[in-house]
Each structure stands twice: as structure tokens, then as C-alpha cells.
Design a protein around this motif. Structure first.
Motif, PDB file in Angstrom:
ATOM      1  N   ARG A  26       0.724  -1.379  -0.102  1.00 33.27           N
ATOM      2  CA  ARG A  26       0.008  -0.055   0.118  1.00 33.27           C
ATOM      3  C   ARG A  26       0.693   1.442   0.146  1.00 33.27           C
ATOM      4  O   ARG A  26       1.674   1.513   0.902  1.00 33.27           O
ATOM      5  N   VAL A  27       0.539   2.134  -1.007  1.00 41.57           N
ATOM      6  CA  VAL A  27       1.044   3.335  -0.989  1.00 41.57           C
ATOM      7  C   VAL A  27      -0.096   4.555  -0.543  1.00 41.57           C
ATOM      8  O   VAL A  27      -0.957   4.546  -1.496  1.00 41.57           O
ATOM      9  N   PRO A  28      -0.106   5.176   0.658  1.00 40.13           N
ATOM     10  CA  PRO A  28      -0.996   6.528   0.675  1.00 40.13           C
ATOM     11  C   PRO A  28      -1.283   7.164  -0.436  1.00 40.13           C
ATOM     12  O   PRO A  28      -0.073   7.392  -1.263  1.00 40.13           O
ATOM     13  N   ALA A  29      -2.556   7.893  -0.576  1.00 34.38           N
ATOM     14  CA  ALA A  29      -2.931   8.514  -1.807  1.00 34.38           C
ATOM     15  C   ALA A  29      -1.946   9.808  -2.103  1.00 34.38           C
ATOM     16  O   ALA A  29      -1.742  10.443  -2.998  1.00 34.38           O
ATOM     17  N   ASP A  30      -1.330  10.302  -0.727  1.00 37.87           N
ATOM     18  CA  ASP A  30      -0.877  11.624  -0.872  1.00 37.87           C
ATOM     19  C   ASP A  30       0.674  11.272  -1.056  1.00 37.87           C
ATOM     20  O   ASP A  30       1.471  12.325  -1.095  1.00 37.87           O
ATOM     21  N   ILE A  31       1.058  10.283  -1.441  1.00 37.36           N
ATOM     22  CA  ILE A  31       2.516  10.001  -1.687  1.00 37.36           C
ATOM     23  C   ILE A  31       2.681   9.449  -3.264  1.00 37.36           C
ATOM     24  O   ILE A  31       1.999   8.350  -3.459  1.00 37.36           O
ATOM     25  N   ASP A  32       3.715   9.952  -3.796  1.00 38.36           N
ATOM     26  CA  ASP A  32       3.636   9.536  -5.272  1.00 38.36           C
ATOM     27  C   ASP A  32       5.211   9.191  -5.456  1.00 38.36           C
ATOM     28  O   ASP A  32       6.126   9.862  -5.440  1.00 38.36           O
ATOM     29  N   LEU A  33       5.369   7.746  -5.548  1.00 34.68           N
ATOM     30  CA  LEU A  33       6.713   7.234  -5.732  1.00 34.68           C
ATOM     31  C   LEU A  33       7.167   7.410  -7.047  1.00 34.68           C
ATOM     32  O   LEU A  33       8.727   7.235  -7.193  1.00 34.68           O
ATOM     33  N   GLY A  34       6.323   7.542  -8.118  1.00 33.53           N
ATOM     34  CA  GLY A  34       6.933   7.888  -9.477  1.00 33.53           C
ATOM     35  C   GLY A  34       7.460   6.705  -9.932  1.00 33.53           C
ATOM     36  O   GLY A  34       8.254   6.820 -11.036  1.00 33.53           O
ATOM     37  N   ILE A  35       6.879   5.662  -9.822  1.00 31.41           N
ATOM     38  CA  ILE A  35       7.217   4.393 -10.414  1.00 31.41           C
ATOM     39  C   ILE A  35       6.107   3.811 -10.931  1.00 31.41           C
ATOM     40  O   ILE A  35       4.809   3.780 -10.628  1.00 31.41           O
ATOM     41  N   PRO A  36       6.374   2.798 -12.063  1.00 30.64           N
ATOM     42  CA  PRO A  36       5.190   1.999 -12.543  1.00 30.64           C
ATOM     43  C   PRO A  36       4.306   1.183 -11.594  1.00 30.64           C
ATOM     44  O   PRO A  36       5.029   0.614 -10.819  1.00 30.64           O
TER      45      PRO A  36
END
Length: 242
Positions: A26-36
Motif C-alpha cells: 500500500r502507498v498512501p494517496a498523498d505519496i507519489d513514488l513515481g514508479i510504474p
């Protein structure tokens, strides 16, 4: 379920506690890792198979469990807090642009948001329940993408740092069952043992870190098979330490 962990209460008085640092992608909606998105389903983002395995093993043992609910790419909870890889900027050869862009203040806020409450929960649970052993579950790849020539033949690995009590018992039990077992393989707990160093080694509390090869627990049938094989060994290990 909280933002950092899912707590399974188990049966009172079990005297066992299971933790799993890498059970979620899970990645929180307010975090963008910038990966596919495709990378979020690989081992670099989550320990494949460990969430269902940990839930099944905890249910069979009747023990409480703490299962992380955030991807290791957001914060790697199985790292020292001040370690650079606690928020990885590259994983298995893949850059993580969203993490590369973080300022020192951004990093600190993310650690305060995820790392601190996760490890506080473990600390509070250990102090409240006083287990006689900690179990940790992880999974490992048959080979790393960055090291395709290095095959990993072990079905299970047992990792440890200084405290070898539970590890040596479990290794013998696993080998007696015909399970191909790595002794501090596929990597050494003397190099990577952050969660158990913090919550077990510092307390003199026995612990057992179990790594299962991910292709063995990639589906429901594999999870059931390895729950069948591992649960009695974990119980026997704990009993041997009583």
C-alpha cells in the motif's frame, strides 16, 4: 487496521508474538513514488505471500500478530531509523524518483508518520504482553534481478544476529523435516536484523526470523502447505525455550 499496522489480538496468554514488516504494498494517496504500478506487485514493494501466511500461522498458533500496512518503498520498517535505505531511493536496480526528491525535512516527516508509530506499537505490545519469543516472517526471491547468476536454492532461511537460541533449534527441526534450510541465508542477520535487534536483542528476548522463498507461497495452496510445515516447527521451537 491503522495507517501503519494491522494488529491481530490472538489468544490471551499465548506468550508468542509474530511481526511482519513487509506484508503490504500500500502507498498512501498523498505519496507519489513515481514508479510504474507493475513494480508494486514485485518483491521490491512487498514480501510476496507473507500476509496470508502470517495470518494463517498466527491463527494456528493463537498468537497476536503485528502486520505492516505500508509498502517498504514508502518506508522500510525493517531498517534502522537513521539508515538511508529506511526510505529507499533505489530497489533491486529500480530508482524511486519520488523518494529521491525528498528533502531532509520530508524524510523526517515520513519517518515520524510511519516508522515511529510502527515500532512504538511493537514496543508497547512486547511490554504489555511479555511474550517469551518473537517470530518474524519474510519472503525472499529465488534470485535478485540485479544478480541473476546467484540462485537461491533454500526453501526457508533462518536469520539471526547475536542471539542464536531459537535459530539453532529451528534450523535443526527444519532440516529434520527435509526442508532445504539456509543458516543465515540468503543473507545474514548480522547485516540485516533491524526489527529484532531493536525489540528482541536489546531485551535478551529470544526470537526467530523466518524467510520463505516467495515462489513457494505465491498462491493459496502454497500458503496452506507452508503453514502446515512451519506452524508446528515454530511451536516446537518456542516450547524448547520454555
Amino acid at each position: 487496521m491503522s495507517e501503519v499496522a494491522d494488529f491481530l489480538p490472538g489468544t490471551p496468554g499465548s506468550e508468542l508474538l509474530l511481526v511482519a514488516d513487509h506484508t503490504s504494498n500500500r502507498v498512501p494517496a498523498d505519496i507519489d513514488l513515481g514508479i510504474p504500478e507493475s513494480l508494486m506487485h514485485q518483491h521490491m514493494a512487498v514480501d510476496i505471500g507473507v500476509d496470508p501466511l502470517a495470518r494463517e500461522v498466527a491463527a494456528r498458533l493463537g498468537c497476536p500478530a503485528i502486520l505492516a500496512t505500508v509498502s517498504r518503498l514508502v518506508v522500510d520498517l525493517h531498517r534502522e531509523r537513521d539508515e538511508l535505505n529506511a526510505i529507499p531511493v533505489i530497489s533491486d536496480g529500480h530508482p524511486i524518483p519520488g523518494n529521491e526528491a525528498l528533502t531532509p525535512a520530508d524524510r523526517e516527516r515520513r519517518l515520524e508518520r510511519f516508522w515511529d508509530p510502527y515500532h512504538r506499537l511493537i514496543t508497547e505490545t512486547v511490554e504489555r504482553l511479555r511474550p517469551r519469543i518473537l517470530f518474524a516472517l519474510h519472503s525472499f526471491t529465488p534470485q535478485l534481478a540485479t544478480r541473476p547468476q546467484e540462485k537461491r536454492p533454500w526453501e526457508v532461511g533462518i536469520l539471526y544476529n547475536q542471539d542464536v537460541r531459537a535459530a539453532h533449534i529451528a534450523i535443526d527441526l527444519l532440516k529434520a523435516e527435509g526442508i532445504v534450510t539456509g543458516d543465515n541465508q540468503p543473507y545474514s542477520g548480522q547485516d540485516l536484523n533491524a526489527t529484532m535487534d531493536l525489540h528482541a536483542e536489546t531485551r535478551g528476548l529470544p526470537y526467530l526470523v523466518v524467510e520463505v522463498r516467495q515462489d513457494l507461497i505465491g498462491d493459496a495452496a502454497g500458503v496452506r502447505r507452508w503453514a502446515d510445515r512451519l506452524t508446528p516447527i515454530l511451536q516446537r521451537t518456542a516450547d524448547a525455550l520454555a
